[in-house]
Design a protein around this motif. Structure first.
Motif, PDB file in Angstrom:
ATOM      1  N   ALA A 300      45.220  31.574  42.311  1.00  0.00           N
ATOM      2  CA  ALA A 300      44.293  33.068  41.633  1.00  0.00           C
ATOM      3  C   ALA A 300      45.640  34.120  41.962  1.00  0.00           C
ATOM      4  N   GLU A 301      47.094  34.048  41.815  1.00  0.00           N
ATOM      5  CA  GLU A 301      47.668  35.407  41.711  1.00  0.00           C
ATOM      6  C   GLU A 301      47.449  36.937  41.005  1.00  0.00           C
ATOM      7  N   GLY A 302      47.660  38.091  41.235  1.00  0.00           N
ATOM      8  CA  GLY A 302      46.949  39.449  41.067  1.00  0.00           C
ATOM      9  C   GLY A 302      45.538  39.614  41.199  1.00  0.00           C
ATOM     10  N   THR A 303      44.955  39.107  42.309  1.00  0.00           N
ATOM     11  CA  THR A 303      43.405  38.993  42.790  1.00  0.00           C
ATOM     12  C   THR A 303      43.444  40.284  42.950  1.00  0.00           C
ATOM     13  N   ASP A 304      42.221  40.532  42.273  1.00  0.00           N
ATOM     14  CA  ASP A 304      41.602  42.111  43.689  1.00  0.00           C
ATOM     15  C   ASP A 304      40.303  42.297  43.746  1.00  0.00           C
ATOM     16  N   THR A 305      40.132  41.911  45.335  1.00  0.00           N
ATOM     17  CA  THR A 305      38.593  41.946  45.816  1.00  0.00           C
ATOM     18  C   THR A 305      38.325  42.841  46.796  1.00  0.00           C
ATOM     19  N   TYR A 306      37.372  43.176  47.344  1.00  0.00           N
ATOM     20  CA  TYR A 306      36.602  43.963  48.304  1.00  0.00           C
ATOM     21  C   TYR A 306      35.388  43.957  48.405  1.00  0.00           C
ATOM     22  N   GLU A 307      34.521  43.835  49.992  1.00  0.00           N
ATOM     23  CA  GLU A 307      33.220  43.306  50.123  1.00  0.00           C
ATOM     24  C   GLU A 307      33.228  44.374  51.346  1.00  0.00           C
TER      25      GLU A 307
END
Length: 410
Positions: A300-307
């Motif tokens: 999953a390269e290029g993932t952008d996540t925040y919680e």
């Protein structure tokens, strides 16, 4: 058109972690657990056994109250489902062997698998490809009695469609529920699930979301009512460019248990996820649980996540458990982070407002409204936003009556 179904009985077939004890950990939290990728999932109840409460995914839950929903062969007679659909939307009732069912993912806990195996029929809400719904589609799940029951809803958004679906839970029920959400390539879907049960309701709901290429989902969970409510949304990306925004708002009163466990599975490149949940608690025995698991797989390269999870404790005797978990298997990502915070009223805020002539009860109202205001505005469904503001005001009136009676929350 209005569609109503009375189901017949089934034949069976970290950056940080803020908790009440003040623990602080990184990674997968303070309790040892394996990779989320290794968690058992199955459509077979013999594979996922009955929990004892010692398991990681059940350690916060009141398993004794949920125990009736651990049994297989549940009825479907305890709830009634009614759908009022937008003109462009199609609603059908299908048998459990319909090939569209089961595409959104595999059950990951006991109540999810019993919900899957118990139902004979499912309600399917279909948004045709390229259709733009001109109105909100409303799905009403109404509790009839406390018979342990199961229900199944599938929302299928065709490619390049746009729609809003509101799922409303009311009345008294003892329900385990499957909500499947399949969003095809390029489709945009907003799904709102409101848990506004009567005070005796027990509800376990498994939401499984599958996003196609360039699909966008706004998934909103609102929990106010019920004795025990446990919602477990899972989001899985099946194509590049997918975006999921998961928003949650909850308010627990004395004796209520409200639990939200999320899992975002980044299994393909270049997808984005944002998770923001906020809750308030008041009264002895009020208990909220938020667990946010995000897995970024090696591919999953290029993932952008925040919680993010924030909790506001309004009185003594209330407890908020908050556990963000972030598991990363590749360093080639756009960004990843998580945070949680649990605290009481800010005395300086209250002093500032009271110093300007605002009574304490009104000052507290302003603080809580401000806590939720930004999140409510992000929902984007005016009817839901108005209802939430009314519900928050009702909840605040309960705590304000305590203050006016001379016993202010801590």
């Amino acid at each position: 058109m209005t569609s109503t179904t009375d189901s017949a009985p089934a034949l069976s077939t970290d950056h940080s972690r803020a908790v009440a004890d003040g623990a602080h950990t990184h990674g997968t939290g303070g309790t040892p657990q394996g990779s989320r990728a290794e968690r058992i999932t199955s459509f077979d109840p013999d594979v996922i056994g009955i929990p004892t409460g010692r398991e990681e995914e059940w350690r916060f839950s009141p398993v004794a109250k949920l125990a009736p929903l651990f049994e297989t062969g549940l009825s479907s007679a305890g709830v009634r489902t009614t759908v009022v659909e937008a003109p462009e939307v199609q609603v059908t009732i299908v048998g459990r062997d319909d090939e569209r069912l089961g595409r959104a993912g595999v059950p990951g806990d006991r109540t999810a698998v019993t919900a899957w195996t118990s139902v004979e029929e499912a309600t399917v809400v279909s948004i045709p490809a390229q259709a733009v719904a001109s109105d909100v589609t409303s799905v009403r799940v109404e509790g009839i009695d406390m018979t342990p029951s199961a229900s199944h809803l599938l929302v299928h958004a065709g490619a390049l469609s746009e729609s809003v679906v509101v799922l409303d839970h009311l009345g008294s029920a003892n329900l385990t529920e499957t909500v499947e959400v399949v969003v095809e390539d390029g489709a945009h879907l907003t799904l709102v699930s409101v848990q506004d049960w009567a005070s005796d309701a027990v509800h376990a709901s498994s939401h499984r979301i599958r996003l196609g290429r360039d699909a966008k989902v706004k998934h909103i969970v609102v929990t106010f009512g019920g004795d025990v409510v446990r919602v477990t949304p899972d989001a899985e990306f099946a194509g590049e460019g997918g975006e999921v925004e998961m928003i949650g708002l909850y308010f627990a009163d004395a004796g209520q248990h409200q639990e939200h466990r999320l899992f975002v599975d980044h299994a393909v490149p270049n997808c984005t996820s944002r998770v923001t949940y906020k809750g308030a608690l008041q009264g002895a025995g009020a208990h909220t649980v938020w667990v946010g698991d995000v897995l970024i797989r090696a591919e999953a390269e290029g993932t952008d996540t925040y919680e993010l999870n924030r909790n506001l404790v309004l009185s003594d005797g209330a407890r908020a458990d908050s556990v963000p978990n972030l598991e990363i298997e590749t360093g080639i990502i756009e960004g990843a982070g998580h945070a949680s915070a649990t605290g009481r009223f800010d005395d300086e805020q209250l002093f500032y407002l009271q110093a300007r002539g605002i009574p304490e009860a009104d000052a507290r109202r302003l603080v809580v409204r401000g806590f939720f205001a930004e999140l409510i505005q992000e929902i984007g469904v005016p009817s839901v936003e108005e209802r939430l503001l009314e519900s928050i005001e009702l909840e605040l009136s309960k705590s304000m009556s305590v203050i006016e009676g001379g016993v202010a929350p801590a």
